[in-house]
Design a protein around this motif. Structure first.
Motif, PDB file in Angstrom:
ATOM      1  N   SER A  35       0.809  -1.211   0.000  1.00 22.02           N
ATOM      2  CA  SER A  35       0.000   0.000   0.000  1.00 22.02           C
ATOM      3  C   SER A  35       0.845   1.265   0.000  1.00 22.02           C
ATOM      4  CB  SER A  35      -0.914  -0.005   1.231  1.00 22.02           C
ATOM      5  OG  SER A  35      -1.626   1.203   1.327  1.00 22.02           O
ATOM      6  N   GLY A  36       0.348   2.289  -0.671  1.00 25.48           N
ATOM      7  CA  GLY A  36       0.941   3.615  -0.585  1.00 25.48           C
ATOM      8  C   GLY A  36       0.481   4.309   0.673  1.00 25.48           C
ATOM      9  N   GLY A  37       0.896   5.553   0.855  1.00 24.48           N
ATOM     10  CA  GLY A  37       0.474   6.273   2.050  1.00 24.48           C
ATOM     11  C   GLY A  37       1.383   7.429   2.354  1.00 24.48           C
TER      12      GLY A  37
ATOM     13  N   ASP B 166       7.663  14.860   0.268  1.00 23.40           N
ATOM     14  CA  ASP B 166       8.615  14.160   1.128  1.00 23.40           C
ATOM     15  C   ASP B 166       7.956  13.018   1.884  1.00 23.40           C
ATOM     16  OD1 ASP B 166      10.456  16.045   0.346  1.00 23.40           O
ATOM     17  OD2 ASP B 166      10.292  17.244   2.175  1.00 23.40           O
ATOM     18  N   THR B 167       6.641  13.063   2.029  1.00 24.80           N
ATOM     19  CA  THR B 167       5.971  12.127   2.923  1.00 24.80           C
ATOM     20  C   THR B 167       5.001  11.179   2.236  1.00 24.80           C
ATOM     21  OG1 THR B 167       4.221  13.738   3.394  1.00 24.80           O
ATOM     22  CG2 THR B 167       6.151  13.755   4.846  1.00 24.80           C
ATOM     23  N   ASP B 168       4.480  11.545   1.056  1.00 25.25           N
ATOM     24  CA  ASP B 168       3.516  10.654   0.422  1.00 25.25           C
ATOM     25  C   ASP B 168       4.176   9.785  -0.635  1.00 25.25           C
ATOM     26  OD1 ASP B 168       3.945  12.708  -1.443  1.00 25.25           O
ATOM     27  OD2 ASP B 168       1.968  12.419  -2.340  1.00 25.25           O
ATOM     28  N   PHE B 169       3.649   8.597  -0.840  1.00 27.18           N
ATOM     29  CA  PHE B 169       4.191   7.686  -1.840  1.00 27.18           C
ATOM     30  C   PHE B 169       3.070   6.792  -2.340  1.00 27.18           C
ATOM     31  CE2 PHE B 169       4.855   6.123   2.431  1.00 27.18           C
ATOM     32  CZ  PHE B 169       4.388   4.815   2.404  1.00 27.18           C
ATOM     33  N   ASP B 170       3.229   6.321  -3.577  1.00 29.51           N
ATOM     34  CA  ASP B 170       2.204   5.501  -4.219  1.00 29.51           C
ATOM     35  C   ASP B 170       2.348   4.027  -3.848  1.00 29.51           C
ATOM     36  OD1 ASP B 170       1.119   7.702  -5.505  1.00 29.51           O
ATOM     37  OD2 ASP B 170       2.453   7.495  -7.232  1.00 29.51           O
ATOM     38  N   SER B 171       1.327   3.254  -4.207  1.00 30.44           N
ATOM     39  CA  SER B 171       1.355   1.814  -3.967  1.00 30.44           C
ATOM     40  C   SER B 171       2.405   1.141  -4.841  1.00 30.44           C
ATOM     41  CB  SER B 171      -0.022   1.206  -4.274  1.00 30.44           C
ATOM     42  OG  SER B 171      -1.022   1.784  -3.465  1.00 30.44           O
ATOM     43  N   GLU B 172       2.978   0.083  -4.335  1.00 34.51           N
ATOM     44  CA  GLU B 172       3.933  -0.732  -5.087  1.00 34.51           C
ATOM     45  C   GLU B 172       3.255  -2.044  -5.483  1.00 34.51           C
ATOM     46  OE1 GLU B 172       7.781  -3.457  -3.956  1.00 34.51           O
ATOM     47  OE2 GLU B 172       7.714  -1.430  -3.097  1.00 34.51           O
ATOM     48  N   LYS B 173       3.445  -2.451  -6.715  1.00 37.22           N
ATOM     49  CA  LYS B 173       2.815  -3.684  -7.205  1.00 37.22           C
ATOM     50  C   LYS B 173       3.878  -4.601  -7.803  1.00 37.22           C
ATOM     51  CE  LYS B 173      -1.412  -1.165  -8.479  1.00 37.22           C
ATOM     52  NZ  LYS B 173      -0.848   0.179  -8.218  1.00 37.22           N
ATOM     53  N   ALA B 174       3.639  -5.897  -7.703  1.00 39.67           N
ATOM     54  CA  ALA B 174       4.563  -6.881  -8.267  1.00 39.67           C
ATOM     55  C   ALA B 174       3.762  -8.000  -8.920  1.00 39.67           C
ATOM     56  CB  ALA B 174       5.468  -7.457  -7.183  1.00 39.67           C
ATOM     57  N   ARG B 175       4.273  -8.504 -10.025  1.00 35.90           N
ATOM     58  CA  ARG B 175       3.635  -9.652 -10.674  1.00 35.90           C
ATOM     59  C   ARG B 175       4.689 -10.384 -11.484  1.00 35.90           C
ATOM     60  NH1 ARG B 175       2.307  -7.960 -16.038  1.00 35.90           N
ATOM     61  NH2 ARG B 175       2.416  -5.689 -16.307  1.00 35.90           N
ATOM     62  N   GLY B 176       4.495 -11.694 -11.625  1.00 40.41           N
ATOM     63  CA  GLY B 176       5.462 -12.460 -12.397  1.00 40.41           C
ATOM     64  C   GLY B 176       5.255 -13.950 -12.256  1.00 40.41           C
ATOM     65  N   PHE B 177       6.211 -14.693 -12.820  1.00 37.88           N
ATOM     66  CA  PHE B 177       6.122 -16.145 -12.882  1.00 37.88           C
ATOM     67  C   PHE B 177       7.306 -16.793 -12.165  1.00 37.88           C
ATOM     68  CE2 PHE B 177       3.641 -14.754 -16.504  1.00 37.88           C
ATOM     69  CZ  PHE B 177       2.570 -15.646 -16.533  1.00 37.88           C
ATOM     70  N   GLU B 178       7.057 -17.997 -11.661  1.00 35.83           N
ATOM     71  CA  GLU B 178       8.107 -18.878 -11.152  1.00 35.83           C
ATOM     72  C   GLU B 178       7.863 -20.276 -11.702  1.00 35.83           C
ATOM     73  OE1 GLU B 178       8.820 -19.110  -7.015  1.00 35.83           O
ATOM     74  OE2 GLU B 178       8.919 -16.931  -6.709  1.00 35.83           O
TER      75      GLU B 178
ATOM     76  N   ILE C 200      10.396   8.956   1.171  1.00 31.81           N
ATOM     77  CA  ILE C 200      10.023   7.728   0.478  1.00 31.81           C
ATOM     78  C   ILE C 200       9.513   8.107  -0.904  1.00 31.81           C
ATOM     79  CG2 ILE C 200       8.570   5.676   0.505  1.00 31.81           C
ATOM     80  CD1 ILE C 200       8.414   5.911   3.520  1.00 31.81           C
ATOM     81  N   ASN C 201      10.098   7.510  -1.936  1.00 33.43           N
ATOM     82  CA  ASN C 201       9.726   7.806  -3.304  1.00 33.43           C
ATOM     83  C   ASN C 201       9.397   6.515  -4.039  1.00 33.43           C
ATOM     84  OD1 ASN C 201      10.500  10.801  -3.333  1.00 33.43           O
ATOM     85  ND2 ASN C 201      12.406   9.840  -2.661  1.00 33.43           N
ATOM     86  N   ASN C 202       8.930   6.657  -5.266  1.00 28.63           N
ATOM     87  CA  ASN C 202       8.604   5.498  -6.101  1.00 28.63           C
ATOM     88  C   ASN C 202       9.487   5.465  -7.330  1.00 28.63           C
ATOM     89  OD1 ASN C 202       5.683   6.369  -4.853  1.00 28.63           O
ATOM     90  ND2 ASN C 202       5.898   4.167  -5.003  1.00 28.63           N
ATOM     91  N   ALA C 203      10.167   4.338  -7.530  1.00 24.98           N
ATOM     92  CA  ALA C 203      10.909   4.120  -8.773  1.00 24.98           C
ATOM     93  C   ALA C 203       9.922   3.690  -9.845  1.00 24.98           C
ATOM     94  CB  ALA C 203      11.967   3.042  -8.574  1.00 24.98           C
ATOM     95  N   GLY C 204      10.195   4.043 -11.106  1.00 26.34           N
ATOM     96  CA  GLY C 204       9.264   3.709 -12.167  1.00 26.34           C
ATOM     97  C   GLY C 204       8.991   2.218 -12.253  1.00 26.34           C
TER      98      GLY C 204
END
Length: 306
Positions: free
Chosen positions: A37-39, A54-66, A106-110
């Motif tokens: 979650s972001g926040g 400086d204080t807000d950041f977006d949600s982080e998402k991950a998806r993929g295969f194993e 806290i920041n978000n990498a592309g």
């Protein structure tokens, strides 16, 4: 009793093992997703210079295969696990330290793309000896991420028209001396491509007691210890070694162990960041502060069960 045929049971052809999945071997493939979650993160006390960014950041998402395989061989004495994976992390949450304002943000990498594989082997050639080893290749790379440059002090009187940006950094625009860094195609901090370990344990019965001796080696490829990848924070590839000796009762009611960690006394960077207050030497990269791994440690451990 053989039924439905004139052949006897002894004339029945033997079933040939196909070597496929069974109760001791497994193949797997999975599609996985994740969400963080972001926040708002107040990682340092509020100051007059604190900005909403400086204080807000977006949600982080991950998806993929194993995909991979696991199996027991040689009557259970050999266990092998192998896997390959491919993931994409979108809006990866990263910490950034601003030494001039003494503040973490806290920041978000592309995006971060992860590709790799790993293998693990455990083998007991005979009862008294166990061998183990593991190796992993993890190719993590940023995509579409322009972030903070490490601290750098321009000489007094420097103007944008004649200024030169330090290695791997560039200017935000054509008028200001503000620096940025393009991380596209680079690995995140503290993310070596290769890592592995191997070791052995020997257990020798001594009447009502037993002696167990272990030895382990650990390898890490090179990585940058700082999020900004300041050149001086490059930690080169390294090996470290642990060992122990343990005397215990056969039923492990009590034991005495001597444990050695990092026996070659290798000091290496775990984390680094620009020094608080920013760069102080004109024309030079900011001084770095870092967290160093502990050196050689030897411990005596006593344990008992009641």
């Amino acid at each position: 009793m053989w039924r439905g045929s004139s052949r006897t049971a002894t004339s029945r052809p033997k079933r040939q093992s196909r070597g496929g999945p069974d109760s001791s071997k497994t193949l797997f493939i999975a599609y996985k997703t994740g969400f963080k979650s972001g926040g708002f993160g107040l990682t340092s006390p509020l100051q007059t210079g604190t900005r909403i960014g400086d204080t807000d950041f977006d949600s982080e998402k991950a998806r993929g295969f194993e995909a991979g395989a696991k199996g027991l061989f040689l009557d259970g004495r050999l266990r092998v696990n192998v896997a390959a994976f491919a993931y994409k992390f979108t809006d990866l949450q990263v910490n950034t330290y601003d030494p001039a304002r003494v503040a973490y943000t806290i920041n978000n990498a592309g995006e971060v793309r992860q590709r790799g594989g790993e293998a693990e082997v455990n083998y007991a050639p005979f009862k008294a000896l166990t061998l183990h080893g593991a190796i992993a290749y993890t190719h993590n790379r940023f995509r579409n991420f322009v972030g903070q440059c490490y601290g750098y002090a321009f000489p007094t009187g420097t103007v944008r028209a004649t200024a030169t940006a330090p290695a791997n950094c560039s200017f935000v625009n054509a008028t200001a001396l503000t620096l940025q860094q393009d991380f596209n195609g680079r690995a995140p901090a503290r993310s070596p491509d290769w890592a592995g370990n191997g070791g052995a344990e020997v257990t020798i019965p001594l009447g009502a007691y037993k002696l167990a001796v272990t030895g382990d080696a650990f390898y890490s490829g090179s990585y940058y210890a700082a999020e900004t990848m300041a050149p001086s924070t490059l930690q080169r590839s390294l090996w470290r070694f642990n060992a122990s000796a343990r005397v215990a009762e056969i039923d492990d009611r009590w034991s005495v162990s001597v444990i050695g960690r990092n026996l070659t006394n290798k000091y290496y960077l775990l984390y680094a960041a620009d020094r608080t207050g920013g760069a102080s030497v004109p024309g030079a990269i900011s001084e770095q502060r870092g967290v160093i791994a502990r050196g050689r440690e030897v411990a005596l451990q006593l344990s008992g069960k009641f």
